[in-house]
Write a protein that holds these residues in place. Structure first.
Motif, mmCIF file in Angstrom:
data_model
loop_
_atom_site.group_PDB
_atom_site.id
_atom_site.type_symbol
_atom_site.label_atom_id
_atom_site.label_comp_id
_atom_site.label_asym_id
_atom_site.label_seq_id
_atom_site.Cartn_x
_atom_site.Cartn_y
_atom_site.Cartn_z
ATOM 1 N N ILE A 64 9.075 6.401 42.653
ATOM 2 C CA ILE A 64 9.822 5.670 43.665
ATOM 3 C C ILE A 64 9.580 6.342 45.013
ATOM 4 N N GLY A 120 8.806 1.207 43.244
ATOM 5 C CA GLY A 120 9.850 0.699 44.121
ATOM 6 C C GLY A 120 9.993 1.562 45.355
ATOM 7 N N VAL A 122 12.937 3.039 48.241
ATOM 8 C CA VAL A 122 14.307 3.200 48.731
ATOM 9 C C VAL A 122 14.220 3.619 50.192
ATOM 10 N N PRO A 142 9.999 -3.863 44.611
ATOM 11 C CA PRO A 142 11.460 -3.846 44.776
ATOM 12 C C PRO A 142 11.880 -2.839 45.849
ATOM 13 N N VAL A 144 15.366 -1.029 47.848
ATOM 14 C CA VAL A 144 16.811 -0.834 48.006
ATOM 15 C C VAL A 144 17.031 -0.133 49.338
ATOM 16 N N MET A 302 18.049 0.298 41.768
ATOM 17 C CA MET A 302 16.597 0.214 41.646
ATOM 18 C C MET A 302 16.166 0.104 40.190
ATOM 19 N N LYS A 315 23.278 -6.997 43.984
ATOM 20 C CA LYS A 315 22.302 -6.376 44.876
ATOM 21 C C LYS A 315 22.891 -5.938 46.205
#
Length: 330
Positions: A64, A120, A122, A142, A144, A302, A315
């Motif tokens: 991530i 993903g 972040v 994805p 976040v 996540m 979400k």
């Protein structure tokens, strides 16, 4: 001590490397007796699959990416700790990217992230434009966001509603008849200041008033402190709100230099509480933000986005805060 490799496992089980790889990655094309034989060899030798190699076989990197603006790095320690602790539970690695305004372009960071094939991303605080976020969503990565409320099919967020926080706080003062309230600009955190400005303005509007005391720091001043030295020679407010501890301390010191007593003549509140607020004299009132939880919850969101769990994924997760009154307020 010799490091056990996949070659050792293949030799012990008397199978090919490809067969060992299929067993490690859960392929269903391996016969059950062969699978048992490979698993027994793995346990006997104490072999631990390499996470990156395993991820490549699955077209995943088990990694991530975390993007932290350099200007906010000092405040993100506990957020990162929370994120890493949950990442360990789910066996993900964290790769940190820092964004320096005017030096490291966000598009360059995004390109690096995409090339590294992370699972993903972040992002602490919304330092990406909508176009830059769309660049990531086109690749179905994805995301976040920690700090701002926003979501769509591939974007989630974990946040504290600072606009509501300052709205509620301002409303309490307005209800006490205190209307001379000022907000100090923070040039390093414009997105956050906008939230605070909107919250205060809304509180004033609901009380039938207009908010006019936004203290802008002119660009020709290198710091808030230098400007506030001059500002408080001719200004004084009943309540001054700052975002960061350094600005709150600048208000304390420049007020004292101009014979303004805290809190008798002017109250001071720092939105983002820190250990330094308790070290200042007088101690500065502020809001304790659940920074560790912001990171931990963001990573949990996540993992749910990555694994497509059957449960409905929320979400947009809002976390609460605690007001810590100290000596800078009455």
């Amino acid at each position: 001590m010799k490091r056990i490799t996949i070659y050792d496992v293949a030799k012990e089980a008397d199978v090919s490397l490809a067969t060992v790889s299929r067993v490690i990655n859960g392929s269903e094309v391996v016969r059950e007796d062969t699978r048992v034989k490979v698993q027994e060899a793995i346990e006997k030798l104490g072999y631990k699959p390499n996470a990156i190699a395993q991820g490549l076989a699955l077209q995943k990197t088990t990694t991530i990416a975390l993007i932290v603006p350099e200007a906010s790095f000092f405040y993100t320690g506990q957020i990162i700790n929370g994120l890493i602790d949950v990442a360990k539970i789910y066996k993900y690695n964290i790769v940190l990217h820092t964004a320096t305004e005017g030096i490291i372009e966000m598009n360059d960071i995004i390109e690096t992230i995409i090339k590294s094939r992370v699972d993903g991303v972040v992002i602490f605080n919304d330092k990406l434009s909508k176009n830059e976020l769309n660049t990531l969503t086109r690749y179905q990565v994805p995301i976040v966001v920690i700090g701002n409320k926003m979501s769509d099919d591939t974007i989630g967020s974990v946040y504290v509603d600072y606009s509501k926080l300052v709205y509620d706080f301002t409303t309490k003062y307005l209800n006490k008849g205190i209307t001379d309230i000022a907000l100090v600009e923070d040039r390093k955190n414009p997105a956050m200041i906008k939230q605070l400005f909107d919250g205060i303005s809304r509180a004033f509007a609901d009380a039938g008033k207009s908010f006019d005391n936004y203290i802008e720091i002119p660009k020709d001043y290198r710091s808030s402190y230098l400007f506030l030295q001059e500002y408080f020679k001719s200004h004084k407010h009943e309540l001054v709100i700052t975002y960061r501890d350094s600005q709150a301390m600048a208000v304390l010191n420049t007020a004292a230099e101009n014979n303004i007593r805290i809190p008798e003549d002017m109250e001071v509140v720092c939105i983002l509480d820190s250990k330094y607020n308790a070290m200042a004299r007088p101690q500065i009132s502020g809001f304790k933000i659940p920074d560790y939880d912001l990171g931990a919850v963001a990573m949990r969101v996540m993992t749910k986005m990555l694994h497509d769990e059957d449960e409905v994924i929320d979400k947009e997760i809002e976390l609460s805060y605690i007001y810590s009154p100290r000596k800078s307020t009455k």
